[in-house]
Design an enzyme around this catalytic site. Structure first.
Site, PDB file in Angstrom:
ATOM      1  N   GLN A  78     -13.974-109.452 117.380  1.00 57.93           N
ATOM      2  CA  GLN A  78     -13.096-109.808 118.317  1.00 57.93           C
ATOM      3  C   GLN A  78     -11.759-110.576 117.902  1.00 57.93           C
ATOM      4  O   GLN A  78     -12.174-111.796 117.620  1.00 57.93           O
ATOM      5  CB  GLN A  78     -13.761-110.461 119.694  1.00 57.93           C
ATOM      6  CG  GLN A  78     -12.940-110.735 120.670  1.00 57.93           C
ATOM      7  CD  GLN A  78     -13.643-110.989 121.787  1.00 57.93           C
ATOM      8  OE1 GLN A  78     -14.797-111.250 122.221  1.00 57.93           O
ATOM      9  NE2 GLN A  78     -12.834-111.126 122.994  1.00 57.93           N
ATOM     10  N   PHE A  79     -10.997-109.970 117.400  1.00 59.37           N
ATOM     11  CA  PHE A  79      -9.864-110.851 116.661  1.00 59.37           C
ATOM     12  C   PHE A  79      -9.181-111.804 117.827  1.00 59.37           C
ATOM     13  O   PHE A  79      -8.505-112.485 117.267  1.00 59.37           O
ATOM     14  CB  PHE A  79      -8.801-109.686 116.094  1.00 59.37           C
ATOM     15  CG  PHE A  79      -7.815-108.990 117.115  1.00 59.37           C
ATOM     16  CD1 PHE A  79      -6.731-109.429 117.550  1.00 59.37           C
ATOM     17  CD2 PHE A  79      -8.293-108.068 117.724  1.00 59.37           C
ATOM     18  CE1 PHE A  79      -5.934-109.007 118.232  1.00 59.37           C
ATOM     19  CE2 PHE A  79      -7.509-107.230 118.786  1.00 59.37           C
ATOM     20  CZ  PHE A  79      -6.023-107.803 118.994  1.00 59.37           C
ATOM     21  N   THR A  80      -9.267-111.633 119.040  1.00 62.45           N
ATOM     22  CA  THR A  80      -8.502-112.569 119.960  1.00 62.45           C
ATOM     23  C   THR A  80      -9.176-113.704 119.882  1.00 62.45           C
ATOM     24  O   THR A  80      -8.402-114.693 120.352  1.00 62.45           O
ATOM     25  CB  THR A  80      -8.646-111.704 121.160  1.00 62.45           C
ATOM     26  OG1 THR A  80      -9.985-111.616 121.804  1.00 62.45           O
ATOM     27  CG2 THR A  80      -8.141-110.591 121.480  1.00 62.45           C
TER      28      THR A  80
END
Length: 150
Positions: A78-80
């Protein structure tokens, strides 16, 4: 590296209407990788996750680890989690690692976690549009960042 750990009764990740991975009692881990993260960061997180005592013992006290309950783990990239929100209201992901850095580190983290756990961990698919379902148990949710080890 940043992770959000959620103690779950069950969790799954679905891609294009197909369940990729599912687990019963254990941990759902959302993993964000930054440009400067290394395998050492991944090792540190693996050790913390494996030893984290957030499962109830016979007296209802959080005193057991994932190993103690023979639980399962699902890891979703989850790059966010690497969002920068200091300027304005639209997040920036300039601190998130590019694919050539993050994919090998994601795979390394999952492999090291699987070896420490002694069984396979469930995974999502890096870069895919994933639907994550979970039944948070507690709820218990813990955030860790390798930039804040002390």
């Amino acid at each position: 590296m940043r992770i959000v750990i959620q103690r779950v009764s069950e969790a799954s990740v679905t891609i294009e209407q197909q369940v990729k991975s599912s687990i019963q009692a254990g941990l759902l881990i959302l993993l964000g990788i930054g440009e400067e993260d290394t395998e050492e960061d991944a090792k540190w997180l693996v050790n913390k996750v494996i030893g984290l005592r957030i499962f109830d013992d016979e007296q209802g006290i959080m005193n057991r680890s994932i190993m103690d309950i023979n639980g399962e783990i699902l890891v979703v990239s989850q790059f966010t989690l690497m969002a920068s929100y200091k300027k304005g209201n639209r997040p920036s992901w300039i601190h998130a690692a590019r694919h050539e850095v993050s994919i090998p580190l994601y795979n390394y983290f999952c492999k090291a976690l699987s070896e420490a756990l002694g069984k396979p961990v469930g995974t999502g698919e890096f870069g895919a549009d994933m639907k994550v379902r979970l039944l948070n148990d507690g709820p218990v949710t813990i955030c860790m960042d390798t930039k804040n080890k002390e």
